[in-house]
Scaffold this motif. Sequence first.
Motif, short mmCIF file in Angstrom:
data_model
loop_
_atom_site.label_atom_id
_atom_site.label_comp_id
_atom_site.label_asym_id
_atom_site.label_seq_id
_atom_site.Cartn_x
_atom_site.Cartn_y
_atom_site.Cartn_z
N ARG A 148 0.84 -1.20 0.00
CA ARG A 148 0.00 0.00 0.00
C ARG A 148 0.88 1.25 0.00
N GLN A 149 1.93 1.24 0.81
CA GLN A 149 2.84 2.38 0.86
C GLN A 149 3.48 2.62 -0.50
N SER A 150 3.97 1.56 -1.13
CA SER A 150 4.68 1.73 -2.39
C SER A 150 3.74 2.17 -3.52
N LEU A 151 2.49 1.71 -3.50
CA LEU A 151 1.56 2.06 -4.57
C LEU A 151 0.85 3.40 -4.33
N MET A 152 0.48 3.66 -3.09
CA MET A 152 -0.36 4.83 -2.80
C MET A 152 0.44 6.11 -2.51
N LYS A 153 1.60 5.97 -1.92
CA LYS A 153 2.36 7.15 -1.52
C LYS A 153 2.64 8.11 -2.69
N PRO A 154 3.10 7.62 -3.85
CA PRO A 154 3.33 8.55 -4.97
C PRO A 154 2.05 9.26 -5.42
N ILE A 155 0.94 8.55 -5.41
CA ILE A 155 -0.33 9.17 -5.81
C ILE A 155 -0.73 10.23 -4.80
N GLU A 187 1.21 11.91 -2.82
CA GLU A 187 2.12 13.05 -2.94
C GLU A 187 1.75 13.93 -4.13
N ASP A 188 1.38 13.30 -5.25
CA ASP A 188 0.97 14.08 -6.42
C ASP A 188 -0.28 14.91 -6.11
N VAL A 189 -1.25 14.29 -5.44
CA VAL A 189 -2.48 15.01 -5.08
C VAL A 189 -2.15 16.14 -4.11
N TYR A 190 -1.32 15.87 -3.12
CA TYR A 190 -0.93 16.91 -2.16
C TYR A 190 -0.25 18.08 -2.87
N ASN A 191 0.67 17.78 -3.79
CA ASN A 191 1.36 18.85 -4.52
C ASN A 191 0.39 19.64 -5.39
N ALA A 192 -0.60 18.98 -5.98
CA ALA A 192 -1.59 19.69 -6.79
C ALA A 192 -2.46 20.58 -5.90
N VAL A 193 -2.86 20.09 -4.74
CA VAL A 193 -3.65 20.91 -3.80
C VAL A 193 -2.83 22.12 -3.36
N LYS A 194 -1.57 21.87 -3.07
CA LYS A 194 -0.68 22.96 -2.63
C LYS A 194 -0.52 24.00 -3.74
N ALA A 195 -0.37 23.54 -4.98
CA ALA A 195 -0.22 24.47 -6.11
C ALA A 195 -1.48 25.31 -6.30
N VAL A 196 -2.64 24.70 -6.20
CA VAL A 196 -3.90 25.45 -6.32
C VAL A 196 -4.01 26.47 -5.19
N ALA A 197 -3.64 26.07 -3.99
CA ALA A 197 -3.70 26.98 -2.84
C ALA A 197 -2.78 28.18 -3.05
N GLU A 198 -1.59 27.94 -3.55
CA GLU A 198 -0.65 29.03 -3.77
C GLU A 198 -1.10 29.95 -4.90
N GLU A 199 -1.64 29.37 -5.97
CA GLU A 199 -2.10 30.18 -7.10
C GLU A 199 -3.29 31.06 -6.72
N ALA A 202 -7.52 19.09 -12.54
CA ALA A 202 -6.92 19.70 -13.72
C ALA A 202 -5.40 19.83 -13.54
N LYS A 203 -4.96 20.18 -12.35
CA LYS A 203 -3.52 20.26 -12.06
C LYS A 203 -2.86 18.90 -12.23
N LEU A 204 -3.58 17.84 -11.88
CA LEU A 204 -3.06 16.49 -12.01
C LEU A 204 -3.10 16.00 -13.46
N GLY A 205 -3.80 16.74 -14.32
CA GLY A 205 -3.91 16.35 -15.72
C GLY A 205 -5.17 15.59 -16.06
N TYR A 206 -6.12 15.58 -15.15
CA TYR A 206 -7.39 14.89 -15.37
C TYR A 206 -8.49 15.92 -15.29
N SER A 207 -8.82 16.55 -16.40
CA SER A 207 -9.83 17.60 -16.36
C SER A 207 -11.22 17.01 -16.38
N LYS A 208 -12.12 17.68 -15.68
CA LYS A 208 -13.52 17.25 -15.61
C LYS A 208 -14.39 18.29 -16.27
#
Length: 171
Positions: A114-121, A123-135, A165-171
Amino acid sequence: MKKIILSLFLAVCAFTMASAQKFALVDMDYILRNVPAYEMANEQLNQASQRWEKEVNQLSQQAENMYKNYQSEMVFLTDDQKKKREEEIVTKEKQVTDTRYKYFGPEGELFKMRQSLMKPIQEDVYNAVKAVAEEKGYQTIFDRASSQSIVFASPRIDVSNEVLAKLGYSK
């Protein structure tokens, strides 16, 4: 007089700072459901978990069968044979426990997978949330999926689609 003016000044400053803060909401369940890598990782975890659970159940069934056979044959066995069979049953039960712990324990294979599969995902979501917050200048972004204290929130402050959208999956 000074106390009144100071109190009034502090109240105005506090109100100004409180109204200047911007916050938003995200729905992590919604975001993760729309990330294909998360769904694939979940499927891999489920398959591994089912495979390991089947292995543990087979071992458990073997131990149970050994015990039933022992009970039915106990009257025909000598004391040495009884002792040997009991040790075999205890060894098999320990094997079941060890195998269960190996796969499903706090540091088991499922946890590591679970750690090896989920951690990168995550982290990507966290970085996208952080980027939206900063923008957008948000000081805080709350997760509405995990917060049970949010009774109602305006859809206008939900930035889940922007995170996707930041992650590359637009809705």
